[in-house]
Write an enzyme that holds these catalytic residues in place. Structure first.
Site, PDB file in Angstrom:
ATOM      1  N   SER A   1      -0.051   5.906  11.409  1.00 31.15           N
ATOM      2  CA  SER A   1       0.809   4.949  10.704  1.00 31.15           C
ATOM      3  C   SER A   1       1.780   5.716   9.818  1.00 31.15           C
ATOM      4  O   SER A   1       1.644   6.920   9.629  1.00 31.15           O
ATOM      5  CB  SER A   1      -0.055   3.985   9.887  1.00 31.15           C
ATOM      6  N   CYS A   2       2.710   4.984   9.283  1.00 37.42           N
ATOM      7  CA  CYS A   2       3.785   5.535   8.465  1.00 37.42           C
ATOM      8  C   CYS A   2       3.231   6.462   7.396  1.00 37.42           C
ATOM      9  O   CYS A   2       2.288   6.082   6.719  1.00 37.42           O
ATOM     10  CB  CYS A   2       4.540   4.382   7.796  1.00 37.42           C
ATOM     11  N   PRO A   3       3.742   7.652   7.164  1.00 43.20           N
ATOM     12  CA  PRO A   3       4.945   8.250   7.763  1.00 43.20           C
ATOM     13  C   PRO A   3       4.643   9.234   8.893  1.00 43.20           C
ATOM     14  O   PRO A   3       5.531   9.937   9.319  1.00 43.20           O
ATOM     15  CB  PRO A   3       5.529   9.033   6.584  1.00 43.20           C
TER      16      PRO A   3
ATOM     17  N   ASP B   1       2.123   1.599  15.588  1.00 35.06           N
ATOM     18  CA  ASP B   1       2.434   1.027  14.274  1.00 35.06           C
ATOM     19  C   ASP B   1       3.696   0.162  14.369  1.00 35.06           C
ATOM     20  O   ASP B   1       4.729   0.651  14.814  1.00 35.06           O
ATOM     21  CB  ASP B   1       2.642   2.179  13.279  1.00 35.06           C
TER      22      ASP B   1
END
Lengths: 389, 79
Positions: B17-19, B44
């Site tokens: 997931s981010c980042p 994501d």
């Protein structure tokens, strides 16, 4: 208008709200308005307080705490955070985005560790990025700004760590499974989930707990807005260094300017207590807590609000972050509260209008955030703050 | 059009997931030559916004995306 046309319009409307992401600036404005209305209705918006309540209950259930915490179905802290989770869950179903998303083991570990670090930081600063920074600044407290500076430093350090990790720790490729299903029925389930929150608030009103029930709905509204825009506070601090994008700083500036004006009016007119949401954290707690929190949120990939809404759309890493945040903030806060020396170290509450008056406080805060926005937009063009691996 | 793309390299960012998807993409692109195509697999939902805007900002060409079984394939042409 024929029935077909009406159906077409409704379908397009649904698509705009649930299949396309809301513009960040628009959701910033909505968050600002919700924040003011929430305070006018009952109390300022917060997230970490709810997590602490849940953590308290876990430790109480395990027999580690002897005193029973505030009931979690009555605590306004708990209801706001429950609403955030509820709204994000409903909105992700409505937009067919809900899935149980597993992550590689290393990432799950980062979720746990990031959660623990954030819990410590928010206990020190008197709240997370929401209660300690956003609502505290809106409440005209100086520690809100100090925490913001801490968040920049922490986010910078966190990004440096992630760059280091990319080079030195081989975590293998992704490949973790994601279990989604029932895409066709998700919007119907989502509608049920969101309607459920209204029924819930109605039942509360029946029990003469209207204030609490409506605060849950405020939480739900925050959850929907934030999930649909993917409004991530972490990016307001980290992206300055990572991608130099200024999208979220715009959203944060809009949100906080509206919120500052609203809070100032409510407090100045005497409608709300001046001391509300002015944390006793100036300066050590806010600054050092902000740095610790900022580091933790970059490791976890979500801040206080960000971890909760991502948990709501099924991300296992952020569910762990929320759980460990709750446990660690409960332990740290109770530890601080039981020690005179630590309480004194965290600091005192500084309410800016006591020093500058209301007018100049609002002017100074507005200029401060306009400066933040200008620097972010300038950085987007020049990439002066960009950090390369 | 996206179906005919032959990637030179594939980055599996599923479950991240981010980042992390963006950081791993950045790193992968550094080791590629100009004109080569990178395929990124992701789960994501945020990646659908982040990758195109990252590519645009960094000057690479975002060629498009394709839904697969429970994940999405993204294509970026290195500048």
């Amino acid at each position: 208008m024929s029935e077909g046309e009406l159906k077409g319009i409704l379908k397009r409307g649904y698509g705009v709200i649930f299949y396309e992401n809301w513009p960040i600036w628009l959701s910033g404005i909505i968050i600002g308005i919700l924040s003011v209305l929430c305070f006018a209705w009952g109390r300022p918006w917060g997230v970490a307080g709810g997590l602490k309540n849940w953590g308290d209950w876990i430790f109480y259930g395990l027999g580690i705490y002897s005193k029973s915490p505030e009931p979690f179905f009555q605590s306004t802290n708990s209801l706001l955070t429950l609403g955030l989770l509820w709204g994000a869950f409903g909105a992700s179903l409505m937009s067919k985005e809900f899935a149980i998303r597993f992550a590689p083991k290393w990432e799950l570990l980062k979720g746990c560790v990031g959660g623990i670090i954030m819990g410590v930081g928010s206990a020190m600063a008197g709240g997370c990025n929401v209660g300690g920074f956003f609502s505290a600044t809106s409440a005209l407290s100086l520690s809100g700004l100090l925490m913001m500076i801490g968040l920049f430093v922490g986010a910078y350090l966190g990004l440096r760590y992630l760059y280091w990790e990319l080079e030195h720790i081989s975590t293998g490729q992704g490949g973790a499974a994601s279990t989604s299903g029932g895409q066709a029925v998700q919007p119907y389930l989502g509608a049920l989930v969101l309607l459920g929150s209204i029924v819930f608030a109605y039942l509360y009103a029946q029990e003469a707990l209207t204030r609490q029930g409506v605060l849950l709905l405020f939480g739900v509204a925050f959850g929907i807005t934030i999930q649909r825009a993917r409004f991530c506070f972490v990016r307001g601090f980290r992206d300055i260094f990572m991608t130099a994008e200024a999208e979220i700083p715009k959203g944060i500036t809009f949100a906080i300017l509206i919120s500052i004006l609203g809070f100032a009016i409510l407090k100045w007119a005497g409608l709300r207590g001046e001391e509300v949401y002015v944390p006793q954290a100036f300066w050590f707690g806010a600054l050092v807590g902000g740095i610790i929190f900022g580091f933790g949120m970059v490791i976890a990939g979500g801040c206080g609000s960000g971890s909760v809404w991502r948990a709501g759309e099924g991300q296992v890493k952020l569910m762990l972050a929320v759980l460990f945040f709750a446990l660690s903030t409960s332990l740290t806060e109770n530890w601080i509260n039981n020690s005179e020396r630590l309480l004194k170290l965290m600091g005192t509450s500084v309410f800016l209008p006591n020093y500058l008056g209301y007018f100049w406080t609002v002017v100074v805060l507005c200029l401060f955030f306009l400066l933040y926005l200008i620097v972010a937009v300038w950085n987007e063009k020049t990439e002066k703050f960009l950090v390369e691996p | 059009m996206v179906d005919e793309i032959k990637p030179d390299q594939t980055l599996d960012a599923r479950g991240l997931s981010c980042p992390m998807p963006i950081l791993k993409t950045k790193k992968a692109i550094e080791k590629m030559k100009s004109g080569e195509i990178l395929e990124i697999l992701g789960t994501d939902p945020g990646t659908k916004n982040d990758l195109p805007s990252f590519a645009k900002k960094a000057g690479h060409e975002f060629l498009g995306l394709k839904e697969d079984q429970g994940f999405t394939r993204f294509y970026i042409k290195v500048k």
